[in-house]
Enzyme design. Structure first.
Site, mmCIF file in Angstrom:
data_model
loop_
_atom_site.group_PDB
_atom_site.id
_atom_site.type_symbol
_atom_site.label_atom_id
_atom_site.label_comp_id
_atom_site.label_asym_id
_atom_site.label_seq_id
_atom_site.Cartn_x
_atom_site.Cartn_y
_atom_site.Cartn_z
ATOM 1 N N CYS A 62 -2.283 8.994 2.247
ATOM 2 C CA CYS A 62 -1.977 8.692 1.013
ATOM 3 C C CYS A 62 -3.107 8.703 0.141
ATOM 4 O O CYS A 62 -2.735 8.954 -1.144
ATOM 5 C CB CYS A 62 -1.565 7.184 1.027
ATOM 6 S SG CYS A 62 -2.913 6.061 2.025
ATOM 7 N N GLU B 230 0.784 -1.279 -0.065
ATOM 8 C CA GLU B 230 -0.147 -0.145 -0.018
ATOM 9 C C GLU B 230 0.878 1.331 -0.062
ATOM 10 O O GLU B 230 1.425 1.669 1.056
ATOM 11 C CB GLU B 230 -0.781 0.085 1.072
ATOM 12 C CG GLU B 230 -1.770 -1.308 1.608
ATOM 13 C CD GLU B 230 -2.878 -1.529 0.498
ATOM 14 O OE1 GLU B 230 -3.483 -0.232 -0.014
ATOM 15 O OE2 GLU B 230 -3.229 -2.522 0.594
HETATM 16 O O1 TXE Z 1 8.275 5.787 4.766
HETATM 17 P P1 TXE Z 1 8.975 4.367 4.852
HETATM 18 P P2 TXE Z 1 8.591 7.335 5.249
HETATM 19 C C1 TXE Z 1 5.238 8.100 1.739
HETATM 20 C C2 TXE Z 1 4.950 9.652 1.893
HETATM 21 C C3 TXE Z 1 6.232 10.077 2.505
HETATM 22 C C4 TXE Z 1 7.040 8.927 2.147
HETATM 23 C C5 TXE Z 1 8.250 8.562 3.152
HETATM 24 O O2 TXE Z 1 5.087 10.425 0.497
HETATM 25 O O3 TXE Z 1 6.967 11.126 2.150
HETATM 26 O O4 TXE Z 1 6.297 7.915 2.147
HETATM 27 O O5 TXE Z 1 7.720 8.050 4.309
HETATM 28 C C6 TXE Z 1 10.108 0.756 7.438
HETATM 29 N N1 TXE Z 1 12.900 -2.641 5.081
HETATM 30 N N2 TXE Z 1 4.145 7.618 2.701
HETATM 31 O O6 TXE Z 1 9.997 7.671 5.387
HETATM 32 O O7 TXE Z 1 10.393 4.689 4.531
HETATM 33 C C7 TXE Z 1 10.046 2.118 7.993
HETATM 34 O O8 TXE Z 1 10.923 1.668 9.252
HETATM 35 C C8 TXE Z 1 11.871 -2.993 5.759
HETATM 36 C C9 TXE Z 1 3.132 7.062 2.143
HETATM 37 O O9 TXE Z 1 7.908 6.988 6.694
HETATM 38 O O10 TXE Z 1 8.349 3.891 3.391
HETATM 39 C C10 TXE Z 1 8.654 2.201 8.582
HETATM 40 O O11 TXE Z 1 7.968 1.654 9.490
HETATM 41 N N3 TXE Z 1 10.931 -1.699 6.435
HETATM 42 C C11 TXE Z 1 2.140 6.521 3.040
HETATM 43 C C12 TXE Z 1 7.674 1.932 7.115
HETATM 44 O O12 TXE Z 1 8.800 1.232 6.616
HETATM 45 C C13 TXE Z 1 11.524 -0.713 6.082
HETATM 46 C C14 TXE Z 1 2.177 6.628 4.648
HETATM 47 C C15 TXE Z 1 7.496 3.208 6.203
HETATM 48 O O13 TXE Z 1 8.599 3.927 5.997
HETATM 49 C C16 TXE Z 1 12.774 -0.261 5.300
HETATM 50 C C17 TXE Z 1 3.610 7.246 5.019
HETATM 51 C C18 TXE Z 1 13.359 -1.652 4.763
HETATM 52 N N4 TXE Z 1 14.497 -1.416 4.089
HETATM 53 C C19 TXE Z 1 4.369 7.696 3.960
HETATM 54 N N5 TXE Z 1 12.944 1.131 5.242
HETATM 55 C C20 TXE Z 1 0.987 5.529 2.736
HETATM 56 N N6 TXE Z 1 0.870 4.891 1.677
HETATM 57 O O14 TXE Z 1 -0.078 5.833 3.352
HETATM 58 C C21 TXE Z 1 11.895 1.567 6.048
HETATM 59 N N7 TXE Z 1 11.181 0.653 6.452
#
Ligand code: TXE
Length: 506
Positions: free
Chosen positions: A254, A220
């Site tokens: 999102c 998602e």
């Molecule tokens: O997301 P990340 P972030 C979008 C929004 C925002 C951007 C970055 O555009 O600017 O994402 O947000 C974990 N292996 N959305 O930095 O990095 C991390 O610890 C496994 C859309 O917060 O994707 C966290 O628990 N896990 C959105 C989770 O992934 C990993 C909601 C999300 O982090 C990982 C929020 C790895 N290698 C932000 N790296 C929506 N779809 O609703 C990170 N994580």
């Protein structure tokens, strides 16, 4: 002394979490579906009883307003539970499926069995709901679950307390704290499925890592959701809808409205109303007011780095000719970002192509249906959209043509408000569906079963093969599968096939 993120990652005993999950899953599977629903209901009551404490903790960690925390997290949990308490028995029941006449005497079924251990990795924008909803969907279907919450909004202790207070089987839902490194390590423990909500970049990393072990993933990811406003709308309702859709949770959703296309016939009136409503939103003037404890309509931006993205999008748009109609900057020395309306935007601007994830609403004029569908679909994302028109036939026609996973008509962000509907995206917004029937099926081994009888007879297509059997099978196929069925021929070749099989074997 607090441990550094590196040390936390080093100390994670991944195998131990999975072993505990494996043991817990055996206990969960022993529970009847009604017993699992009863635990879900207890969890729901726990959330309602502890609403104020939970809202406090969510607001402290995210910076959102109390009303946003209540309506987007606590209310959503109540609605999730209300749907599944009634729907789950039917959704998880064995299904009888059609059995072709050519397989006469057999029965076909689909059984939904648990997968095992589900790894749920969650973001920071709706921390409680994003943990509760997939984890409980996994639990209802008989799986154990390991949650890795966002390091920015861990809600430490909340799930542990909830599971203990409600009497969930030990380790049915475990929470592992840490950053992306911990998430990556947990993937190496080989969960039976990963449910991830977060950014496109991290989604791609997770999918690549999961691919090497063939772990199924559900992603998602973000969106750049369009709102399409036709010329026959009620200006006040539509303007209010757009303003809420763009600014709820300070735009950190999102499915928030990230770009609006307004028909030229109503553009001026709608723009005027949107600006008026935005200017009237309660928002801090300065740092002192931000810290005064006053109630505002928008909370602040949870992750400071997000402010750089929002600023970059505004600078890029202005440098390419956009006009800031109101807002446009962060409140100095705070994480509050003014709700911002822009006009004169074009599709070469970052904010029209990428996810801003902040309180920005760029508005563009259009003049006909084909043009606006093309503009809306001109995106790497495909999560959600809204269409505004009195003409519901037109709205549905447009909805059908939008390459998104969800569309709300004359409303905004509402498909995800109904837990009976599937939620998920297309293109870079990810794939897989959560909620509704799909939300439970996604955590199941969807197992096909054929029940045949024991008898002394053998099936005609089994060994041995022969030229006569080949010719009889050809007759049978032609009589049954071709456009006009030939029932007499089908019956006679069927009987011959049966007797051939049995004669040859006996
Ligand atoms: O997301 P990340 P972030 C979008 C929004 C925002 C951007 C970055 O555009 O600017 O994402 O947000 C974990 N292996 N959305 O930095 O990095 C991390 O610890 C496994 C859309 O917060 O994707 C966290 O628990 N896990 C959105 C989770 O992934 C990993 C909601 C999300 O982090 C990982 C929020 C790895 N290698 C932000 N790296 C929506 N779809 O609703 C990170 N994580």
């Amino acid at each position: 002394m607090e441990k550094s993120p590196e040390d936390i990652a080093k100390d994670i005993d991944v195998a131990a979490y999975y072993k505990k999950a494996e043991n817990a899953q055996k206990e969960i599977e022993k529970l009847s579906i009604q017993q699992r629903i009863d635990l879900l209901l207890k969890a729901n009551d726990y959330v309602m009883d502890n609403q104020e404490k939970l809202v406090d903790q969510i607001c402290r960690e995210t910076g959102k307003t109390r009303f946003d925390a209540l309506s987007n997290e606590v209310f959503s949990i109540g609605d999730f539970v209300d749907y599944y308490r009634k729907a789950t028995p039917k959704l998880l029941a064995d299904r009888k499926e059609h059995t072709s006449l050519i397989m006469m005497g057999k029965q076909s079924k689909v059984l939904l069995s648990p997968l095992g251990t589900i790894l749920v990795i969650t973001p920071w924008n709706y921390p409680l709901y994003q943990m509760f909803m997939p984890a409980m969907s996994a639990f209802l279907t008989g799986n154990a679950c390991i949650i890795k919450p966002s390091e920015y909004t861990p809600l430490k202790g909340v799930f542990e307390a909830l599971c203990t207070a409600c009497g969930f089987p030990e380790n049915a839902i475990q929470v592992v704290y840490g950053d992306g490194r911990v998430g990556g390590q947990l993937l190496d423990g080989r969960p039976d499925k990963i449910h991830f909500t977060g950014s496109v970049a991290t989604g791609k990393k997770i999918m690549a890592q999961a691919a090497s072990q063939l772990i199924p993933v559900e992603l998602e990811l973000g969106g750049n959701d369009p709102a399409i406003v036709f010329d026959d709308v009620n200006i006040s309702r539509t303007a209010n809808g757009l303003v809420w859709g763009a600014f709820t949770n300070a735009g950190q959703s999102c499915t928030s409205v990230e770009r609006a296309y307004v028909h030229s016939a109503v553009y001026d009136d709608l723009m005027k109303e949107v600006i008026r409503l935005t200017a009237a939103l309660r928002f801090p003037e300065d740092k002192a007011e931000a810290n005064s404890g006053k109630e505002f309509d928008l909370g602040y931006i949870t992750v400071p780095a997000q402010i750089d993205i929002i600023n970059k999008h505004i600078d890029d748009a202005v440098s390419k000719g956009a006009k800031i109609e109101c807002g446009g900057k962060a409140v100095e020395n705070t994480q509050f970002f003014q709700p911002t309306i822009l006009s004169g935007v074009t599709h070469d601007m970052l904010m029209m192509q990428e996810e801003s994830f902040g309180p920005l609403l760029p508005i563009m004029k259009f003049s006909n249906e084909e043009e606006v569908i093309e503009l809306a679909n001109d995106s790497v994302y495909g999560l959600s959209a809204s269409v505004w028109s009195k003409d519901l036939k037109r709205a549905l026609r447009v909805a059908r043509k939008l390459k998104t996973g969800n569309v709300s008509v004359n409303n905004v962000m509402l498909t995800e408000g109904n837990h009976a509907l599937p939620f998920g995206g297309t293109k870079d917004s990810g794939f897989g569906r959560i909620k509704g029937s799909y939300g439970l099926e996604g955590f199941c081994n969807v197992k096909a079963v054929i029940l045949d009888k024991q008898s002394k007879l053998i099936d005609p297509h089994w060994y041995p093969q022969s030229a006569t059997k080949y010719n009889t099978m050809t007759d049978l196929m032609r009589a049954f599968f071709m456009k006009s069925k030939k029932w007499l021929k089908f019956a006679s070749s069927g009987m011959k096939m049966d007797s051939l099989g049995n004669k040859e074997k006996l």
